[in-house]
Design a protein around this motif. Structure first.
Motif, mmCIF file in Angstrom:
data_model
loop_
_atom_site.group_PDB
_atom_site.id
_atom_site.type_symbol
_atom_site.label_atom_id
_atom_site.label_comp_id
_atom_site.label_asym_id
_atom_site.label_seq_id
_atom_site.Cartn_x
_atom_site.Cartn_y
_atom_site.Cartn_z
ATOM 1 N N THR A 30 -0.138 -16.032 2.805
ATOM 2 C CA THR A 30 0.650 -15.273 2.248
ATOM 3 C C THR A 30 2.295 -15.091 2.764
ATOM 4 N N ARG A 53 10.403 -1.301 13.190
ATOM 5 C CA ARG A 53 9.681 -0.769 12.238
ATOM 6 C C ARG A 53 9.309 0.775 12.458
ATOM 7 N N ASN A 57 4.275 3.766 10.085
ATOM 8 C CA ASN A 57 3.786 3.008 9.131
ATOM 9 C C ASN A 57 2.716 1.920 9.648
ATOM 10 N N HIS A 62 -6.172 -7.954 11.525
ATOM 11 C CA HIS A 62 -6.846 -9.371 11.103
ATOM 12 C C HIS A 62 -7.781 -9.795 11.659
ATOM 13 N N THR A 113 -8.095 6.128 8.848
ATOM 14 C CA THR A 113 -8.608 4.901 8.294
ATOM 15 C C THR A 113 -7.735 3.649 8.746
ATOM 16 N N ARG A 117 -7.868 -7.479 6.949
ATOM 17 C CA ARG A 117 -7.872 -8.517 6.056
ATOM 18 C C ARG A 117 -8.073 -9.639 6.729
ATOM 19 N N SER A 177 -0.301 -9.487 0.733
ATOM 20 C CA SER A 177 -1.628 -9.380 0.245
ATOM 21 C C SER A 177 -1.530 -8.216 -0.648
ATOM 22 N N ARG A 193 -0.704 -1.736 -3.084
ATOM 23 C CA ARG A 193 0.491 -2.597 -3.140
ATOM 24 C C ARG A 193 -0.299 -3.721 -4.008
ATOM 25 N N SER A 224 0.537 4.447 0.582
ATOM 26 C CA SER A 224 0.571 3.399 1.673
ATOM 27 C C SER A 224 1.763 3.836 2.219
ATOM 28 N N GLY A 226 4.038 2.229 4.123
ATOM 29 C CA GLY A 226 5.033 1.117 3.996
ATOM 30 C C GLY A 226 5.782 1.210 2.751
HETATM 31 O O1 TXA Z 1 -0.048 -10.492 3.533
HETATM 32 C C1 TXA Z 1 -0.163 -9.428 4.121
HETATM 33 O O2 TXA Z 1 -0.586 -8.533 4.200
HETATM 34 C C2 TXA Z 1 0.778 -9.693 5.468
HETATM 35 C C3 TXA Z 1 0.281 -10.911 6.480
HETATM 36 C C4 TXA Z 1 0.858 -11.111 7.551
HETATM 37 O O3 TXA Z 1 -1.128 -10.589 6.877
HETATM 38 N N1 TXA Z 1 0.851 -8.509 6.214
HETATM 39 C C5 TXA Z 1 1.900 -7.483 5.861
HETATM 40 O O4 TXA Z 1 1.615 -6.462 6.593
HETATM 41 O O5 TXA Z 1 2.059 -7.385 4.656
HETATM 42 P P1 TXA Z 1 2.752 -5.255 6.673
HETATM 43 O O6 TXA Z 1 2.411 -4.667 7.767
HETATM 44 O O7 TXA Z 1 4.069 -5.652 6.221
HETATM 45 O O8 TXA Z 1 2.187 -4.418 5.287
HETATM 46 C C6 TXA Z 1 0.969 -3.285 5.604
HETATM 47 C C7 TXA Z 1 0.986 -2.522 4.443
HETATM 48 C C8 TXA Z 1 2.131 -1.409 4.477
HETATM 49 O O9 TXA Z 1 2.347 -1.216 3.136
HETATM 50 C C9 TXA Z 1 1.122 -0.323 5.328
HETATM 51 O O10 TXA Z 1 1.792 0.976 4.998
HETATM 52 C C10 TXA Z 1 -0.070 -0.375 4.610
HETATM 53 O O11 TXA Z 1 -0.257 -1.776 4.399
HETATM 54 N N2 TXA Z 1 -1.393 0.105 5.459
HETATM 55 C C11 TXA Z 1 -1.807 -0.191 6.628
HETATM 56 N N3 TXA Z 1 -2.737 0.517 7.058
HETATM 57 C C12 TXA Z 1 -2.865 1.617 6.082
HETATM 58 C C13 TXA Z 1 -3.773 2.780 5.718
HETATM 59 N N4 TXA Z 1 -4.688 3.066 6.813
HETATM 60 N N5 TXA Z 1 -3.732 3.398 4.653
HETATM 61 C C14 TXA Z 1 -2.700 3.028 3.886
HETATM 62 N N6 TXA Z 1 -1.986 2.206 3.608
HETATM 63 C C15 TXA Z 1 -2.129 1.325 4.727
#
Ligand code: TXA
Ligand code: MG
Length: 350
Positions: A30, A53, A57, A62, A113, A117, A177, A193, A224, A226
């Protein structure tokens, strides 16, 4: 600090850095991720610092093998198992309920939670296997900027702030993703997302899925964390152009009337038609093709932004469904929802 560029041949240096609690950016299908041991709280803190960051968030954990999950999650549901066996390794992140106290609060954002991935990239799967622990991996960009799809993008944002980047060329998909929440066992699985894996592909495997309210209602608070932040924004303001010939004519008329320097990010036919009015162009795709457009979106935004002194970047839109949902979700954030419609005049905010 010097940021080393590593590859498959010297992957053991990347392993050593990660075992020492250092940061190493890694490739996925991705976007590039900013890796650190998910089990090292101080290393995870560094990830937030390097990216700038917001600390509430949470991060994606992985893994290289589905069995790694059993350390963190009790009793995987049937739907979770089906998604994992169908889409992993691949561009799907699954949110699951955690066993108590297995991951630090800076990984989970203090939630009960976590997001898991298994990326589809041999170098990174090998990296995780050799480390023997999972890696956190937010996109390896400065917070708020377009996600990195090459090692060069990573260095542009993070050179000197991380120990290394594992270079595996440009990522194939180009947008992050799809994130689906399966943590509420009695509720309908919810897409938080959109990404390359579509709602229809998911419901073919696990039955009904829904979209988080925030994906169609701007006033709803996203589940989410983020998704609430400003994102994907180059320095140059971005404006979308509606998916019609009139919208493009309006946009170009506005550019000419206001004597603006603009960059165009669109398929070749649109560039051929309108490049007289543009200072710079970047080919999003040869023909109309959402796969190619998704692959080039972030690189195009970054390249036009770096090309200097543009007043605006104008970007082609697609209908917001199926495979185009991820592209449009990222583009709308980059453009702060500003778009030229088929009505004459200034761009409007959706
Ligand atoms: O493709 C991808 O997902 C990439 C590659 C590097 O693996 N990673 C990525 O990570 O996009 P990031 O941190 O930019 O986005 C992760 C998203 C964020 O919107 C975050 O808020 C959400 O996943 N997230 C993570 N843990 C969560 C949880 N326990 N509950 C709800 N949302 C969560
Ligand atoms: Mg990100």
């Amino acid at each position: 600090m010097e940021t080393k560029k590593l590859n498959m041949e010297n992957i053991s240096e990347a392993v050593t850095f990660l075992k020492d609690g250092k940061l190493v950016a890694f490739p996925t299908e991705t976007v590039y991720g900013l890796g650190a041991s998910a089990l090292n709280e101080e290393a995870v803190r560094e990830v937030f610092r390097a990216k700038g960051r917001p600390s509430d968030n949470p991060l994606i954990v992985h893994i290289a093998d589905s069995s790694m999950i059993s350390e963190y999650v009790d009793n995987l549901s049937e739907k979770a198992c089906l998604l994992m066996s169908t889409f992993w390794p691949g561009p799907l992140t699954i949110i699951l309920s955690l066993k108590p106290d297995v991951l630090s609060a800076n990984v989970t954002g203090g939630l009960m939670t976590a997001a898991f991935r298994m990326p589809d990239n041999e170098a990174t799967l090998e990296l995780i296997r050799k480390c023997g622990f999972p890696l956190v991996g937010p996109s390896a960009n400065s917070s708020g900027k377009p996600s990195p799809t090459t090692a060069e993008h990573v260095l542009h944002d993070l050179d000197g702030k991380i120990s290394a980047v594992l270079d595996d060329g440009s990522t194939s998909i180009g947008i992050e993703s799809t994130v689906i929440d399966l943590s509420d066992l009695s509720g309908i699985p919810t897409i938080l997302r959109p990404g390359w894996i579509t709602p229809a592909e998911l419901s073919d495997v696990i039955g009904e899925v829904r979209l988080d309210d925030s994906l169609h209602d701007q006033m709803a608070v996203p589940k989410s964390p983020g998704m609430k932040y400003k994102h994907y924004s180059p320095k140059t303001p971005v404006v979308m152009v509606g998916d019609s010939e009139e919208a493009w004519k309006n946009a170009i008329e506005w550019v000419i009337d206001n004597q603006l320097d603009v960059g165009l990010l669109a398929q070749q036919r649109l560039l051929d038609t309108y490049d007289n009015a543009a200072k710079k162009t970047y080919q999003l795709s040869i023909d109309r093709n959402i796969q190619e457009a998704s692959h080039h979106l972030f690189n195009g935004l970054r390249t036009l932004d770096e090309s200097g002194n543009l007043d605006y970047i104008l970007v082609q839109t697609y209908p917001e469904d199926g495979k185009s949902m991820g592209y449009m979700n990222r583009l709308k954030k980059a453009a702060n929802r500003f778009i030229f419609s088929s009505k004459k005049g200034e761009p409007i905010q959706l």
